[in-house]
Design a protein around this motif. Structure first.
Motif, PDB file in Angstrom:
ATOM      1  N   UNK A  99      -8.364  -5.638   7.335  1.00 14.41           N
ATOM      2  CA  UNK A  99      -7.356  -6.427   6.635  1.00 14.41           C
ATOM      3  C   UNK A  99      -6.046  -6.423   7.420  1.00 14.41           C
ATOM      4  N   UNK A 100      -5.443  -7.594   7.568  1.00 16.47           N
ATOM      5  CA  UNK A 100      -4.114  -7.684   8.189  1.00 16.47           C
ATOM      6  C   UNK A 100      -3.006  -7.376   7.181  1.00 16.47           C
ATOM      7  N   UNK A 101      -3.358  -7.326   5.897  1.00 14.16           N
ATOM      8  CA  UNK A 101      -2.354  -7.109   4.861  1.00 14.16           C
ATOM      9  C   UNK A 101      -2.168  -5.630   4.509  1.00 14.16           C
ATOM     10  N   UNK A 102      -3.250  -4.866   4.559  1.00 11.35           N
ATOM     11  CA  UNK A 102      -3.166  -3.469   4.130  1.00 11.35           C
ATOM     12  C   UNK A 102      -2.148  -2.715   4.989  1.00 11.35           C
ATOM     13  N   UNK A 103      -1.178  -2.118   4.339  1.00 11.10           N
ATOM     14  CA  UNK A 103      -0.084  -1.381   4.987  1.00 11.10           C
ATOM     15  C   UNK A 103       0.923  -2.284   5.694  1.00 11.10           C
ATOM     16  N   UNK A 104       0.828  -3.604   5.497  1.00  9.78           N
ATOM     17  CA  UNK A 104       1.807  -4.530   6.086  1.00  9.78           C
ATOM     18  C   UNK A 104       3.176  -4.254   5.462  1.00  9.78           C
ATOM     19  N   UNK A 105       4.193  -4.097   6.298  1.00 10.76           N
ATOM     20  CA  UNK A 105       5.528  -3.724   5.818  1.00 10.76           C
ATOM     21  C   UNK A 105       6.597  -4.579   6.487  1.00 10.76           C
ATOM     22  N   UNK A 106       6.735  -5.848   6.093  1.00  9.30           N
ATOM     23  CA  UNK A 106       7.805  -6.690   6.658  1.00  9.30           C
ATOM     24  C   UNK A 106       9.154  -6.374   6.009  1.00  9.30           C
ATOM     25  N   UNK A 107      10.178  -7.017   6.496  1.00  3.85           N
ATOM     26  CA  UNK A 107      11.527  -6.730   5.992  1.00  3.85           C
ATOM     27  C   UNK A 107      11.709  -7.152   4.543  1.00  3.85           C
ATOM     28  N   UNK A 108      10.953  -8.161   4.079  1.00  4.74           N
ATOM     29  CA  UNK A 108      11.186  -8.674   2.735  1.00  4.74           C
ATOM     30  C   UNK A 108      10.373  -7.947   1.670  1.00  4.74           C
ATOM     31  N   UNK A 109       9.379  -7.154   2.035  1.00  2.00           N
ATOM     32  CA  UNK A 109       8.537  -6.496   1.052  1.00  2.00           C
ATOM     33  C   UNK A 109       9.140  -5.194   0.547  1.00  2.00           C
TER      34      UNK A 109
END
Length: 274
Positions: A55-65
């Protein structure tokens, strides 16, 4: 830095794209009255695990999240349109569900989104879904070598204007390849003939999304889910597209879409088997 992919690398992205299309088709099939969003999330997790994808989403941490994203699919309902955090919500008759998925297989990513209607469709919801689908096809149609990035943005914006929908440019398409988000932001509005010249090997995620009566957005307290500021309903369509010598190559096309492109007949816009 913009990385141009070789034909062999695009082929590898296509493998990932076909899997993304398979998962989104399955999620659309399962989305029904009485189904909980977390059931869809866990089904997608199982498909990803069985395939050996990441998954590209799991643990994804951008500035807006707010903190790392701990799900594998974005599920956005009604006035929610982007980054919808799966949660304990049971789908109701007439709900509009946008599902967005990005995964990586053997180091190559693909990203796609679709919007479906749960149960009984309302004509105004079918209309906004149709607008995003037409805008996406218009963007793909101009994604040829020698054209400009602005041609893609302008094509999306023109469809939105024809339908009377405002356009938000804060979130749009993006480069994709070895990671989910690579250089290049692709706004959903722009000026034709402007911007980067499209070259073979460029790979982009194109994703028109519209809200019915506003171009302003608000965030849920979860820090992820993005909604229309006025509560109007929304829709989102996305494909990963490669620019090639022979023209645009859609890497995340779902099977019925591919059949329709080849001359077959597809279902109505927004139908769950589209």
């Amino acid at each position: 830095m913009i990385e141009l992919k070789t034909p062999a690398e695009i082929d590898r992205m296509h493998v990932t794209g076909r899997f993304v299309a398979e998962v989104l088709t399955e999620v659309g099939r399962l989305a029904d009255v009485g189904v909980n969003l977390m059931d869809l999330e866990h089904h997608a997790r199982g498909m990803i695990a069985r395939c050996g994808a990441e998954s590209c989403y799991w643990d994804y941490t951008p500035s807006f999240g707010r903190g790392p994203f701990r799900n594998v699919i974005c599920l956005s309902v009604n006035d929610a349109v982007l980054h919808g955090l799966p949660h304990d919500y049971t789908l109701r008759d007439g709900d509009v569900l946008s599902a967005d998925l990005a995964v990586s297989i053997d180091g190559w990513a693909a990203d796609s989104a679709r919007t479906v209607i749960v149960g009984t469709p309302a004509e105004e919801d079918l209309r906004i879904i149709r607008a995003t689908e037409e805008a996406l096809e218009a963007a793909i149609a101009v994604a040829h070598p020698g054209n400009r990035l602005g041609d893609i943005s302008a094509a999306i914006g023109e469809v939105a204007r024809d339908y009377g929908y405002p356009v938000n440019t804060e979130f749009g398409g993006h480069g994709i390849g070895r990671t989910m988000h690579e250089d290049l932001h692709v706004p959903n509005e722009g000026r034709a003939g402007r911007g980067l010249t499209l070259r073979p090997g460029l790979t982009l995620a194109l994703e028109p999304w519209f809200a019915r009566t506003t171009d302003r957005i608000v965030y849920d307290p979860d820090g992820w889910t993005i909604r229309s500021a006025d509560g109007s309903r929304t829709a989102h369509s996305e494909h990963t597209v490669a620019i090639t010598e022979d023209g645009p190559r859609v890497l995340t096309r779902r099977e019925p879409e591919a059949a329709a492109t080849a001359g077959g007949s597809g279902g109505p816009p927004g139908a769950k088997d589209a």
